[in-house]
Design a protein around this motif. Structure first.
Motif: not given
Length: 274
Positions: A195-199, A206-208, A256-259
């Motif tokens: 998932y690294r490329h999307i993260a 600005g998402l972690v 995976h949760l991005s915020r």
């Protein structure tokens, strides 16, 4: 979107029917269950982050059905594989499904926008009231339409349960660029890929991204030994250990949760325990 990885069984045909009977019949044979695991997670995320949900690779609106209705995934499997359902004309099933979902609508239901490359799936989900808006668009190969850009502007949560393997940063860049406020992104990702490329793309907005690699959920059983060999090799290639998961006969996924940083005060585990 990308082709199904070599070694993984394609299920393309089940997304091209005018209703979800083939979807539930085909995936049900292999115990597909990611939407079940996602149901409680997505409800907690919506409770913490109110607003419109955009479901990527939404197919027939399954996540919307489970999010907004008093239903389980098993209920849907039972409905669409029942003998009486197999005998109905498509138009009759659609009319019955309108009433079925309307009568089970939750009081805390939220608007859901769906994006998928399957026109029949989108048309069904809109027709029966699962999606407030649906878009048959491939953001991997072209720009989002003005209508989708406008809809994405109000989105507070983006969800994905079955399509990350077919997506790249391009799709997420377009959706997050359209958002008025940075949305949360919740993605169930098969352990056979990274998932690294999307993260990294989400970080540009600005998402972690947080994930618990030790906590996985079953996606479905393998169709045969060749698919299992593919999965074990693919997971090993990422540096993860397939022992006790893929070696036991099933694909596994990690949430995976991005915020935005300001929202990290809510602990990941309190939102994502499945």
């Amino acid at each position: 979107m990308a082709q199904t990885p070599v070694g993984r069984t394609p299920f393309d045909g089940i997304y091209l029917r005018p209703d979800p009977r083939a979807y539930f019949g085909g995936l049900g044979r292999f115990g597909y269950q990611t939407p079940h695991h996602a149901q409680s997670v997505f409800r907690r995320l919506v409770a913490a982050r109110s607003g419109t949900v955009l479901d990527l690779c939404c197919s027939y609106g399954v996540n919307a059905a489970l999010l907004n209705h008093h239903l389980t995934l098993d209920d849907l499997y039972a409905r669409y594989t029942a003998p009486w359902a197999t005998e109905l004309e498509v138009a009759d099933l659609v009319e019955q499904d309108k009433e079925f979902y309307a009568s089970r609508r939750r009081d805390d239901a939220v608007p859901v926008v769906g994006v998928d490359i399957s026109a029949p799936a989108i048309e069904y989900a809109v027709a029966v009231g699962l999606l407030d808006a649906g878009f048959t668009e491939n953001l991997e190969t072209g720009p989002a339409s003005p209508a989708l850009v406008k809809a994405a502007g109000a989105v507070s949560l983006i969800t994905v349960t079955g399509g990350v393997s077919f997506l790249s940063a391009r799709t997420f860049h377009q959706l997050l660029s359209a958002a008025t406020e940075p949305p949360w992104v919740a993605a169930f990702v098969l352990r056979t890929g990274s998932y690294r490329h999307i993260a990294d793309a989400l970080a540009e907005h600005g998402l972690v991204t947080e994930a618990d690699a030790e906590h996985t959920v079953v996606q479905r059983r393998f169709t045969d030994l060749d698919e299992q060999r593919y999965a074990v090799a693919a997971v090993t290639a990422t540096g993860a250990d397939p022992t006790g998961r893929e070696t036991e006969g099933c694909f596994h996924a990690t949430l995976h949760l991005s915020r935005p940083p300001r929202d990290l005060t809510i602990p990941y585990n309190s939102l994502t325990n499945t």
